[in-house]
Structures are given as C-alpha cells and as structure tokens.
Write a protein that holds these residues in place. Sequence first.
Motif, PDB file in Angstrom:
ATOM      1  N   VAL A  87      60.103  52.841  65.468  1.00  9.15           N
ATOM      2  CA  VAL A  87      59.010  52.280  64.670  1.00  9.15           C
ATOM      3  C   VAL A  87      59.331  50.841  64.308  1.00  9.15           C
ATOM      4  O   VAL A  87      60.493  50.471  64.122  1.00  9.15           O
ATOM      5  CB  VAL A  87      58.756  53.117  63.391  1.00  9.15           C
ATOM      6  CG1 VAL A  87      58.270  54.504  63.753  1.00  9.15           C
ATOM      7  CG2 VAL A  87      59.993  53.188  62.517  1.00  9.15           C
ATOM      8  N   VAL A  88      58.280  50.035  64.249  1.00 13.66           N
ATOM      9  CA  VAL A  88      58.374  48.646  63.828  1.00 13.66           C
ATOM     10  C   VAL A  88      57.436  48.468  62.648  1.00 13.66           C
ATOM     11  O   VAL A  88      56.248  48.805  62.735  1.00 13.66           O
ATOM     12  CB  VAL A  88      57.998  47.681  64.967  1.00 13.66           C
ATOM     13  CG1 VAL A  88      57.954  46.253  64.452  1.00 13.66           C
ATOM     14  CG2 VAL A  88      58.972  47.805  66.121  1.00 13.66           C
ATOM     15  N   ARG A  89      57.959  47.968  61.550  1.00 16.09           N
ATOM     16  CA  ARG A  89      57.151  47.770  60.347  1.00 16.09           C
ATOM     17  C   ARG A  89      56.828  46.299  60.174  1.00 16.09           C
ATOM     18  O   ARG A  89      57.723  45.456  60.227  1.00 16.09           O
ATOM     19  CB  ARG A  89      57.881  48.291  59.112  1.00 16.09           C
ATOM     20  CG  ARG A  89      57.143  48.027  57.812  1.00 16.09           C
ATOM     21  CD  ARG A  89      57.791  48.716  56.635  1.00 16.09           C
ATOM     22  NE  ARG A  89      57.625  50.153  56.722  1.00 16.09           N
ATOM     23  CZ  ARG A  89      58.060  51.007  55.809  1.00 16.09           C
ATOM     24  NH1 ARG A  89      58.706  50.556  54.751  1.00 16.09           N
ATOM     25  NH2 ARG A  89      57.874  52.292  55.957  1.00 16.09           N
TER      26      ARG A  89
ATOM     27  N   GLY B 151      61.737  39.120  66.742  1.00 18.67           N
ATOM     28  CA  GLY B 151      62.171  40.283  67.514  1.00 18.67           C
ATOM     29  C   GLY B 151      61.219  41.450  67.374  1.00 18.67           C
ATOM     30  O   GLY B 151      60.922  42.152  68.352  1.00 18.67           O
ATOM     31  N   ALA B 152      60.725  41.684  66.147  1.00 18.72           N
ATOM     32  CA  ALA B 152      59.763  42.770  65.938  1.00 18.72           C
ATOM     33  C   ALA B 152      58.461  42.487  66.664  1.00 18.72           C
ATOM     34  O   ALA B 152      57.846  43.398  67.246  1.00 18.72           O
ATOM     35  CB  ALA B 152      59.523  42.955  64.445  1.00 18.72           C
TER      36      ALA B 152
ATOM     37  N   THR C 142      53.197  50.494  59.877  1.00 22.07           N
ATOM     38  CA  THR C 142      54.336  50.987  60.660  1.00 22.07           C
ATOM     39  C   THR C 142      53.816  51.425  62.017  1.00 22.07           C
ATOM     40  O   THR C 142      53.051  52.387  62.117  1.00 22.07           O
ATOM     41  CB  THR C 142      55.022  52.155  59.940  1.00 22.07           C
ATOM     42  OG1 THR C 142      55.450  51.732  58.648  1.00 22.07           O
ATOM     43  CG2 THR C 142      56.233  52.631  60.729  1.00 22.07           C
ATOM     44  N   ALA C 143      54.206  50.712  63.064  1.00 26.21           N
ATOM     45  CA  ALA C 143      53.704  50.958  64.406  1.00 26.21           C
ATOM     46  C   ALA C 143      54.740  51.716  65.236  1.00 26.21           C
ATOM     47  O   ALA C 143      55.951  51.500  65.092  1.00 26.21           O
ATOM     48  CB  ALA C 143      53.357  49.640  65.096  1.00 26.21           C
ATOM     49  N   THR C 144      54.262  52.580  66.101  1.00 30.24           N
ATOM     50  CA  THR C 144      55.138  53.349  66.978  1.00 30.24           C
ATOM     51  C   THR C 144      55.301  52.617  68.305  1.00 30.24           C
ATOM     52  O   THR C 144      54.311  52.197  68.916  1.00 30.24           O
ATOM     53  CB  THR C 144      54.543  54.744  67.248  1.00 30.24           C
ATOM     54  OG1 THR C 144      54.320  55.401  65.997  1.00 30.24           O
ATOM     55  CG2 THR C 144      55.490  55.580  68.100  1.00 30.24           C
ATOM     56  N   CYS C 145      56.537  52.473  68.741  1.00 30.23           N
ATOM     57  CA  CYS C 145      56.838  51.808  70.015  1.00 30.23           C
ATOM     58  C   CYS C 145      57.604  52.778  70.910  1.00 30.23           C
ATOM     59  O   CYS C 145      58.507  53.482  70.451  1.00 30.23           O
ATOM     60  CB  CYS C 145      57.669  50.550  69.796  1.00 30.23           C
ATOM     61  SG  CYS C 145      56.820  49.251  68.852  1.00 30.23           S
TER      62      CYS C 145
ATOM     63  N   VAL D  49      54.665  43.625  71.228  1.00 28.20           N
ATOM     64  CA  VAL D  49      53.942  43.181  72.418  1.00 28.20           C
ATOM     65  C   VAL D  49      54.349  43.993  73.644  1.00 28.20           C
ATOM     66  O   VAL D  49      53.519  44.389  74.462  1.00 28.20           O
ATOM     67  CB  VAL D  49      54.193  41.676  72.661  1.00 28.20           C
ATOM     68  CG1 VAL D  49      53.588  41.226  73.985  1.00 28.20           C
ATOM     69  CG2 VAL D  49      53.624  40.847  71.513  1.00 28.20           C
ATOM     70  N   GLU D  50      55.635  44.275  73.771  1.00 27.84           N
ATOM     71  CA  GLU D  50      56.140  44.920  74.985  1.00 27.84           C
ATOM     72  C   GLU D  50      55.961  46.438  75.001  1.00 27.84           C
ATOM     73  O   GLU D  50      55.740  47.019  76.060  1.00 27.84           O
ATOM     74  CB  GLU D  50      57.631  44.587  75.152  1.00 27.84           C
ATOM     75  CG  GLU D  50      57.903  43.121  75.424  1.00 27.84           C
ATOM     76  CD  GLU D  50      59.384  42.832  75.529  1.00 27.84           C
ATOM     77  OE1 GLU D  50      60.199  43.739  75.183  1.00 27.84           O
ATOM     78  OE2 GLU D  50      59.750  41.718  75.941  1.00 27.84           O
TER      79      GLU D  50
END
Length: 390
Positions: free
Chosen positions: A4-6, A150-151, A175-178, A156-157
């Motif tokens: 996860v990226v917040r 970095g987040a 909070t996004a799921t990657c 993006v990727e």
Amino acid sequence: MKIVVRVKLMPDAGQASALERTLSAANEAANRVSVVAFERFGLRARELPLRKLCYGELKAQGFGAQAAQHIIKRTVDAYTTLRANIRNGRLGGEGSPRRRKATSEPVRFRRYAAHTYDDRCLSWNYDAQTVSIWTLDGRMKNVRFACSPGALKQLVESRQGESDLVFRDGKWFVTATCEVPEAPQFAPKDWIGVDRGVVNLATTSDGDNYQGRRLDRYRRWQARKRAELQAKKTRSAKQLLHKRARREARHATYINHAVSKQVVVVAARTGRGIAVEELSGIRGRVTVPRDQRARLSSWPFHRLGQFLAYKARRAGVPFLEVDPAYTSQHCPRCGHTERANRPDRDTFRCRRCGLAGPADHVAGVNVRQRARSAWVFVNMPEPAPAKANG
C-alpha cells in the motif's frame, strides 16, 4: 505481491466538508446494514442476500451504485473477519467475555472509519497530483494530494485495485493498493536465525544485535509526557495529547523498518534465508508482573515479523517461521534442554557441556538449526510409487 502507498489529500474547506459528510454517512449506513445482517443471518452474512435486502435503501439515501456495493461488501468483510478471529482463538475461548460481547451484537463501524473506493469512484491524475473522488455532494475534481517522489513513482507503475479514504487526526489520506512483482525466490545456502525480544528487538545467529534500549527509553519518555499533560486537564493540554497521539507508534514502525531492512539486505547478499520464531498468541501465554504489562503489550514483535516477511518476498529471500519452544533453553551443541541453562535473562550456560554465550544469540542459532531441518523436510522428494508385482 500487494503493498500500500499512502498519500495525503489537501482539500480546501468546501472539499473537506463534502468528504467529511460522505465518510460519516457511509459509516452510518454501514451500521444500518450491519444490523440487518446480524438480525437476518447472525455472523454468517453473505453479500448477495444482503445486497437484495439493502441495495435499494442505500440508493434511495443518495449513494451511488458503486458506493452502495462497497458499503455492503465492507459489512460482509467485517463479519468474515470476526468469524476468522473466533476460529483462530483471538477473542478467547467459548464463553469468554470478549467472545461473548463480540457475538452478541452487530459489528459497529466508527464514524470516520476508512471507506473503500474503486476506479469508478476515484480516479488519479499523476501529472497534476490530483484525484477526482465521488461524494454525496457530487463528483469532486482536482483534489490535490502530496507524496514523496518514490511513492508517486510506485503509484504510476503499479497502482491497481481499490483505495481507502482515511480521516485521521484532522487530516485526509488515500491509501492505494499497488501490485508489485516479487523477485524469484532463490534456494538458500543457509539460514539466518532471528530471535525477537523486548530488550533486544532482534538478535541474529550471526551475532548482530539490534537493541531496543533506545525505543524503550523513548516510550518511557512519552509515557511521562502523557502523564504530565493529562494531569493539567486544560484545553491546550488536551490538544497537545491529541497531536502526539500516534507519534510513538510511528517511531516504533520506523525502527522496525530499519531493522528488517538491514536483516533482509544481509540475507540477500549472502544467499541465505531468514527464519523467525512463530510467536502468535504469546501475550496470552505469558504472565508478567503488573509493572511489566505495558512494556509487553507495546512489544512490536508482530510488526517486525510482518516487515521481515514482506521485504524478504520482495527480495526473493526465503522466509520461514519455526517452533519457538525452548529456543532460549536448548543447547545448540549437545542438545540438552533445561531451564537452568539460562541462569538470567542475558546469559546462556549449558549445564551439560558448558557452552556459554549471550542468551539471545544462542536462541538465534537454535532458530537457524530448526530452519535447516524444516527446509530439508519441506523440500524432501516424494518417494517413488511402488511397482506392482506381476
């Protein structure tokens, strides 16, 4: 694997008001759905029957189709988690007060509990660093967000799937799921045994010691500050307490990240796997004096194990959990196990062969030996089927 990226949202006053109204209404609606689920299905709530009962009402209250679906799905997921906790014994045995309370009333959602959004409800503009998000007041576009370079690159990727809208301490987050690729796991040449403790956060079989003395001192300082502010009972003191609420937890998380990163880097560089003790439920098995209870309850061993596991997966490092029984009392040289082998917290001295050393280091060596045996057993080839006579 999923990470996860917040990111931090920076809405203006009107946007923040709409977000607050939407999040509060969504959780209020989830509570009503939870009551229906509990009355009709008990703890066995299922999404399709619950959707037939509640979807129309949610739509009539102004929720969009996707928002209504997510409210129902969140409720079902909450009951699924509750059943799993009961099955795994996390709420105590049959008839325990915690379990009885949890099973006697509907699941409740806090007013500002996180709400789920998918790509139909929330879209991203990475170049402008804005999001477009659904609310009860309509679609809000150009809500700015901030994050590290970095987040942003990670988003993006590899961002895909659902995101959560979070309101905490007066601030808004998404909070996004990657989905990031895992490195192929290599066959380990050997293992690094990691013993987790309170005084020493982690001690490896190589003798590397990551002490928890600074973290323990920081926690005591935070406890004194909280006590001083609580004793004042003024408005400004309460505001300061609210501001400092999660500072200690963030500091412990940072320490765990730093320790786990160093262990994984050493393992990847030397071609070895990482082994830890399986410590789930240890707080329920261990009895400590009253003055040590706060220290034990704040021991961040589980989070350290989680960080080691996911960082190892990203680096392709094998990871094992082994039986923790008597790792600090077992002699790795002669195999003798006795409580007297550990005369005090810091020292190991075998009563049979005389092997002596730091107790945490000896425990790490025992963890390594158990990982060697477990890996051989797991990778043992299956016996060839017997040939039929005649």
